[in-house]
Scaffold this motif. Structure first.
Motif, short mmCIF file in Angstrom:
data_model
loop_
_atom_site.label_atom_id
_atom_site.label_comp_id
_atom_site.label_asym_id
_atom_site.label_seq_id
_atom_site.Cartn_x
_atom_site.Cartn_y
_atom_site.Cartn_z
N ARG A 101 10.78 37.28 34.94
CA ARG A 101 11.40 38.27 35.82
C ARG A 101 12.60 38.91 35.14
O ARG A 101 12.79 40.14 35.16
N LEU A 104 11.41 41.33 32.40
CA LEU A 104 10.88 42.57 32.97
C LEU A 104 12.01 43.46 33.49
O LEU A 104 11.97 44.68 33.31
N ALA A 105 13.01 42.87 34.09
CA ALA A 105 14.15 43.64 34.59
C ALA A 105 14.89 44.29 33.43
O ALA A 105 15.31 45.45 33.51
N LYS A 106 15.04 43.57 32.32
CA LYS A 106 15.71 44.11 31.14
C LYS A 106 14.91 45.28 30.57
O LYS A 106 15.48 46.31 30.19
N GLN A 107 13.59 45.14 30.53
CA GLN A 107 12.75 46.23 30.02
C GLN A 107 12.88 47.48 30.89
O GLN A 107 12.96 48.60 30.38
N ARG A 108 12.88 47.28 32.21
CA ARG A 108 13.03 48.42 33.12
C ARG A 108 14.38 49.11 32.90
O ARG A 108 14.47 50.33 32.91
N GLU A 109 15.40 48.32 32.72
CA GLU A 109 16.74 48.85 32.50
C GLU A 109 16.79 49.64 31.18
O GLU A 109 17.35 50.73 31.12
N ASP A 110 16.18 49.08 30.13
CA ASP A 110 16.14 49.77 28.84
C ASP A 110 15.35 51.07 28.93
O ASP A 110 15.71 52.06 28.28
N ASP A 111 14.29 51.11 29.74
CA ASP A 111 13.48 52.31 29.90
C ASP A 111 14.27 53.42 30.59
O ASP A 111 13.99 54.60 30.39
N LEU A 112 15.24 53.05 31.42
CA LEU A 112 16.05 54.05 32.12
C LEU A 112 17.03 54.75 31.18
O LEU A 112 17.47 55.85 31.46
#
Length: 113
Positions: A101, A104-112
């Motif tokens: 989890r 995945l949260a880190k990846q979402r943050e990096d994508d932003l």
């Protein structure tokens, strides 16, 4: 006489007889608490947090020895803690699921960005 035990974060409750272990109550409620030792206080995987400590038996000498200072933080072994009244226990997130989890949260943050 029966008591209600509530499991968080699943928010599931079940009525059990006094003296039922938290681990057995979780099985009745279909709430997963991980264990490898079959409820013999050997693996220490079934740690839960008692929201207030009320409604559960006092820790046994074995549980005190195994948990030490964690008892002061409300941590109990589900296989050893017995229901003595209405209570709420919190089941910690599985460490592997927590790691996934977080990743995945880190990846979402990096994508932003």
């Amino acid at each position: 006489m029966t008591f209600d035990i509530r499991f968080l974060p699943d928010d599931k409750s079940v009525r059990v007889k006094p003296g039922t272990s938290v681990l057995d109550a979780s099985r009745k409620a279909r709430v997963l608490i991980r264990t490898r030792c079959g409820g013999n206080a050997a693996c220490l995987m079934c740690k839960v947090s008692a929201e207030s400590g009320e409604g559960l038996s006092a820790p046994s000498d074995n549980e005190k020895h195994k948990l030490g200072n964690q008892l002061t933080e409300g941590v109990r072994l589900a296989c050893q803690a017995k229901v003595t009244g209405n209570c709420t226990v919190i089941i910690p997130e599985d460490p592997l699921k927590a790691a996934v989890r977080a990743q995945l949260a880190k990846q979402r943050e990096d994508d932003l960005w």
